[in-house]
Design an enzyme around this catalytic site. Structure first.
Site, PDB file in Angstrom:
ATOM      1  N   HIS A   1      88.249  62.779  14.875  1.00 59.19           N
ATOM      2  CA  HIS A   1      88.009  64.028  14.852  1.00 59.19           C
ATOM      3  C   HIS A   1      86.675  64.542  15.652  1.00 59.19           C
ATOM      4  O   HIS A   1      85.684  64.358  15.323  1.00 59.19           O
ATOM      5  CB  HIS A   1      87.700  64.477  13.283  1.00 59.19           C
TER       6      HIS A   1
ATOM      7  N   HIS B   1      80.637  64.151  10.110  1.00 57.77           N
ATOM      8  CA  HIS B   1      80.703  63.648   8.931  1.00 57.77           C
ATOM      9  C   HIS B   1      79.818  62.792   8.592  1.00 57.77           C
ATOM     10  O   HIS B   1      79.723  61.685   7.628  1.00 57.77           O
ATOM     11  CB  HIS B   1      82.381  63.180   8.378  1.00 57.77           C
TER      12      HIS B   1
ATOM     13  N   ASP C   1      80.598  72.320  11.486  1.00 66.54           N
ATOM     14  CA  ASP C   1      81.896  72.277  12.323  1.00 66.54           C
ATOM     15  C   ASP C   1      81.946  73.410  13.260  1.00 66.54           C
ATOM     16  O   ASP C   1      82.694  74.325  13.414  1.00 66.54           O
ATOM     17  CB  ASP C   1      83.159  72.682  11.490  1.00 66.54           C
TER      18      ASP C   1
ATOM     19  N   LYS D   1      83.120  61.089   4.571  1.00 67.73           N
ATOM     20  CA  LYS D   1      82.286  62.101   4.656  1.00 67.73           C
ATOM     21  C   LYS D   1      80.848  61.729   4.187  1.00 67.73           C
ATOM     22  O   LYS D   1      80.786  61.015   2.899  1.00 67.73           O
ATOM     23  CB  LYS D   1      82.494  63.448   3.957  1.00 67.73           C
TER      24      LYS D   1
ATOM     25  N   ASP E   1      88.470  69.408  14.939  1.00 63.08           N
ATOM     26  CA  ASP E   1      88.037  70.049  13.380  1.00 63.08           C
ATOM     27  C   ASP E   1      86.838  70.940  13.369  1.00 63.08           C
ATOM     28  O   ASP E   1      85.711  70.396  13.568  1.00 63.08           O
ATOM     29  CB  ASP E   1      88.009  68.814  12.608  1.00 63.08           C
TER      30      ASP E   1
ATOM     31  N   ASP F   1      84.803  61.148  11.952  1.00 59.02           N
ATOM     32  CA  ASP F   1      84.686  62.716  12.213  1.00 59.02           C
ATOM     33  C   ASP F   1      83.068  62.894  12.650  1.00 59.02           C
ATOM     34  O   ASP F   1      82.282  62.601  11.929  1.00 59.02           O
ATOM     35  CB  ASP F   1      85.083  63.629  10.989  1.00 59.02           C
TER      36      ASP F   1
ATOM     37  N   GLU G   1      89.571  59.521   5.613  1.00 58.47           N
ATOM     38  CA  GLU G   1      88.484  60.157   6.512  1.00 58.47           C
ATOM     39  C   GLU G   1      87.315  60.229   5.594  1.00 58.47           C
ATOM     40  O   GLU G   1      87.532  60.801   4.222  1.00 58.47           O
ATOM     41  CB  GLU G   1      88.950  61.796   6.753  1.00 58.47           C
TER      42      GLU G   1
ATOM     43  N   TRP H   1      91.676  63.524   3.226  1.00 64.59           N
ATOM     44  CA  TRP H   1      90.204  63.641   3.245  1.00 64.59           C
ATOM     45  C   TRP H   1      90.258  64.669   1.885  1.00 64.59           C
ATOM     46  O   TRP H   1      90.911  65.319   1.361  1.00 64.59           O
ATOM     47  CB  TRP H   1      89.798  64.823   4.232  1.00 64.59           C
TER      48      TRP H   1
ATOM     49  N   ASP I   1      77.457  69.431   8.073  1.00 61.34           N
ATOM     50  CA  ASP I   1      78.826  69.403   8.773  1.00 61.34           C
ATOM     51  C   ASP I   1      79.325  70.838   8.921  1.00 61.34           C
ATOM     52  O   ASP I   1      80.063  71.108   7.938  1.00 61.34           O
ATOM     53  CB  ASP I   1      79.663  68.444   7.708  1.00 61.34           C
TER      54      ASP I   1
END
Length: 420
Positions: free
Chosen positions: A286, A262, A296, A228, A326, A259, A226, A185, A294
């Site tokens: 993820h 993302h 997390d 985003k 993540d 993810d 990955e 990433w 994002d």
């Protein structure tokens, strides 16, 4: 096994059996699920190579909760505590900045020897390791670009770092007997609207082509890329978009990482899994929890997690999906964050396994949407928690919130003294 746990489980077992669901077989399948637990929750993504460097790349960890790991020994100790409260055998996901070495080494010169302490520990614990090159928090990423950088020298640095990361991942897989997923990433992107969207993507494609030139045994290492949608400092344009990596991954037989944080904050990823499964040999997932962006947050048992579990189970995708976490939260006990997120992910999968999948599919095929909706709604109140408690207790893991007592004791005796 406590009497009340066994009794609750027996009752639940009978209820599920009435719909053809064998809870014993379900728990055998759950046993096979390995969650890749991210090490960076334990120290707020600081790592050990450049602890004095500011966290960059659009990554932000907020909170000042005491007790963050300061050394690799402390981080492994904290991980052991978290793992003792999570049923099953899992994997640990490392970033390159978590090299455990006294040697001064930059990212492009990392070797397996710099992670040997991690390998030794993983062997002792019976764990697998996953890996990630760290393309942020470095002087060569200070302007927000890495593999797509316009300066060939900087681009070369990051190419060599990713090449080194792949070799380290293959070493993990060979040493531990569990395939390592090495995931790339990058934070590359512009804060404002660019004049040229194509050139950075051309450079990124060329960099990836060079990184993946060396053939590694897929038994030991699998590559993933990955995407985003946007980030802090790259609100207008991200080079490695979902469309870019989906095309690259399918064309080059690489795992495509989805993810859950993302994409657009209102966009779920569960529905993407079945589509990707038709065109790829595997998927990297993820599990995170975005909030506004994002950010997390720690994974909770929300609608998106339930839908992800359903897609994985109903589509028989668990065998081809590598499930990892993540998130990073420094406002709460970091070990509790690991435990909450991992246990919830497992519970989400278990809930899906305990649904009458064949009955639902049959009703749908026959156009009986009334039965489909009825079963879906009624099963929301079925006692999957009793099955989860039984699973935890049979693994010697605390049931329900009982694990919090152990975390609070560990905080008092281990974590708080670190800040004194």
């Amino acid at each position: 096994m406590r009497k009340e746990t066994a009794q609750s489980y027996d009752y639940a077992k009978q209820l599920y059996a009435a719909h053809g669901i064998d809870t014993e077989k379900v728990l055998q399948e759950l046993e096979k699920v390995k969650i890749s637990i991210h090490c960076w929750q334990g120290d707020d993504v600081r790592g050990f190579l450049f602890r004095d460097k500011e966290l960059t790349g659009g990554i932000s960890v907020t909170g000042q909760y005491p007790g963050a790991a300061q050394t690799a020994v402390q981080l492994r100790q904290d991980l052991e505590k978290a793992l003792s409260l999570i049923p099953g055998k899992h994997k640990i996901n490392l970033h390159a900045i978590y090299a455990d070495t006294e040697e001064e080494v930059d990212l492009d010169s990392l070797e397996p020897k710099h992670f040997q302490n991690w390998v030794n520990w993983a062997k002792e614990q019976g764990l697998g390791l996953d890996f990630n090159p760290t393309c942020f928090s470095h002087k060569n990423s200070s302007d927000g670009f890495t593999l797509s950088h316009s300066d060939p020298k900087i681009r070369r640095f990051w190419i060599e770092h990713c090449q080194a990361a792949r070799r380290i991942g293959a070493h993990f897989g060979e040493q531990l007997g569990q395939t390592c997923v090495t995931n790339i990433w990058i934070p590359d992107g512009y804060k404002d609207v660019p004049a040229d969207r194509l050139a950075p993507r051309q450079r990124l494609k060329a960099s990836l082509d060079e990184i993946f030139k060396e053939e590694l045994d897929p038994q030991f290492n699998l590559d993933a890329v990955e995407s985003k949608l946007f980030g802090i400092g790259s609100e207008a344009y991200v080079v490695g978009s979902h469309e870019f990596y989906m095309g690259y991954g399918i064309l080059n037989n690489k795992l495509i990482c989805l993810d859950s944080g993302h994409f657009h904050p209102t966009e779920g990823i569960a529905g993407k899994l079945s589509s990707l499964s038709l065109f790829t040999e595997g998927i990297l997932l993820h599990v995170s929890r975005p909030m506004r962006w994002d950010s997390d947050h720690v994974v909770t048992m929300d609608d998106e997690l339930v839908e992800i579990g359903r897609e994985l189970v109903r589509g028989n995708l668990l065998d081809k999906t590598h499930v990892g976490l993540d998130f990073f939260d420094a406002s709460i006990n970091r070990i509790a964050a690991w435990v909450i997120g991992t246990r919830n992910t497992l519970k989400g999968i278990l809930r899906a396994m305990l649904e009458p999948i064949e009955l639902l599919k049959a009703a749908e095929h026959e156009g009986d949407y009334t039965t489909r909706l009825t079963l879906l709604e009624e099963f929301k109140a079925y006692p999957f928690g009793a099955v989860w408690d039984y699973y935890c207790e049979s693994h010697g893991v605390p049931v329900r919130e009982e694990w919090l007592t152990e975390v609070k004791s560990y905080e008092k005796n281990v974590l708080l003294p670190r800040n004194s």
